[in-house]
Design a protein around this motif. Structure first.
Motif, short mmCIF file in Angstrom:
data_model
loop_
_atom_site.label_atom_id
_atom_site.label_comp_id
_atom_site.label_asym_id
_atom_site.label_seq_id
_atom_site.Cartn_x
_atom_site.Cartn_y
_atom_site.Cartn_z
N PHE A 1 6.00 15.63 11.14
CA PHE A 1 5.55 14.47 11.09
C PHE A 1 5.78 13.19 9.89
N CYS A 2 6.40 12.22 11.35
CA CYS A 2 6.05 11.29 10.63
C CYS A 2 5.04 10.74 10.07
N ASN A 3 5.06 9.67 8.07
CA ASN A 3 3.81 9.65 7.51
C ASN A 3 3.99 8.12 7.36
N ILE A 4 2.54 6.65 7.09
CA ILE A 4 3.18 5.49 6.19
C ILE A 4 2.09 5.91 5.53
N LYS A 5 2.14 4.63 4.30
CA LYS A 5 1.61 4.58 3.14
C LYS A 5 2.15 3.34 2.81
N LEU A 6 0.75 3.39 2.53
CA LEU A 6 0.05 1.51 2.26
C LEU A 6 -1.07 1.28 1.74
N GLY B 1 5.20 -3.84 1.96
CA GLY B 1 5.57 -2.24 0.42
C GLY B 1 5.32 -0.98 0.96
N ALA B 2 5.33 -0.94 2.76
CA ALA B 2 4.81 0.45 2.18
C ALA B 2 5.57 1.57 2.38
N VAL B 3 5.33 2.70 2.67
CA VAL B 3 6.33 4.02 2.68
C VAL B 3 6.42 4.23 3.88
N MET B 4 7.60 4.23 4.12
CA MET B 4 7.49 5.63 5.83
C MET B 4 8.40 6.55 5.84
N GLY B 5 8.01 7.77 6.11
CA GLY B 5 8.24 8.81 6.27
C GLY B 5 9.06 9.97 6.78
N TRP B 6 9.58 10.55 6.42
CA TRP B 6 9.45 12.23 7.69
C TRP B 6 8.76 13.72 6.60
N ALA C 1 12.83 12.93 4.35
CA ALA C 1 13.02 11.30 3.60
C ALA C 1 11.82 10.59 3.58
N ASN C 2 12.27 9.77 3.33
CA ASN C 2 11.06 8.50 2.94
C ASN C 2 12.18 7.15 2.84
N MET C 3 11.77 5.75 3.15
CA MET C 3 12.42 5.03 2.98
C MET C 3 11.25 3.72 2.79
N SER C 4 11.63 2.83 1.54
CA SER C 4 10.54 1.41 1.60
C SER C 4 11.59 0.07 1.05
N ARG C 5 10.84 -1.03 0.89
CA ARG C 5 11.73 -2.16 0.60
C ARG C 5 12.50 -1.90 -0.28
N GLY C 6 13.62 -2.72 -0.23
CA GLY C 6 14.31 -2.78 -1.29
C GLY C 6 14.85 -1.60 -2.31
N ARG C 7 14.55 -0.28 -2.15
CA ARG C 7 15.40 0.96 -2.86
C ARG C 7 16.06 1.64 -0.93
N ARG C 8 17.11 2.42 -2.00
CA ARG C 8 17.47 3.18 -1.14
C ARG C 8 16.88 4.35 -0.34
#
Length: 119
Positions: free
Chosen positions: A98-103, A35-40, A53-60
């Protein structure tokens, strides 16, 4: 500790394109499943850091209004890399990206890559 390394920035003329890469030290496939959110994000001089922008599983994918239709976020699980394809660049896109990952409570950032749009 997750490490993120951005690359692909540089100087480009208005209307040009760049493709940013963010190489991640862990399996983004596994992070995505969890369920991590990966983004810029980007930060221009004198301004606050803002979501691009960001992206995560199951979402546009989610895009800021000012890049909608010009930028595309994507990932390649095989090489643990998140991309940001930037087209039709404008001078106002000039910033450190910057690249970012939130979990959960984990919030990891890269060092950034500079993008300068100028003629």
């Amino acid at each position: 500790q997750v490490q993120l390394v951005e690359s692909g920035g540089g100087l480009v003329q208005p209307g040009g394109s760049l493709n940013l890469s963010c190489t991640v030290s862990v399996s983004i496939f596994s992070f995505n499943i969890m369920g991590a959110v990966m983004g810029w994000y980007r930060q221009a001089p004198g301004k606050q850091r803002e979501l691009v922008a960001n992206m995560s599983r199951g979402r546009r994918p989610n895009y800021a209004d000012y890049v909608q239709g010009r930028f595309t976020i994507s990932k390649d699980n095989a090489v643990n890399t998140v991309f940001l394809q930037m087209n039709r660049l404008k001078p106002e896109d000039t910033a450190n990206y910057f690249c970012n990952i939130k979990l959960g409570l984990q919030d990891s950032w890269g060092q950034g890559t500079q993008v300068t749009v100028s003629s």
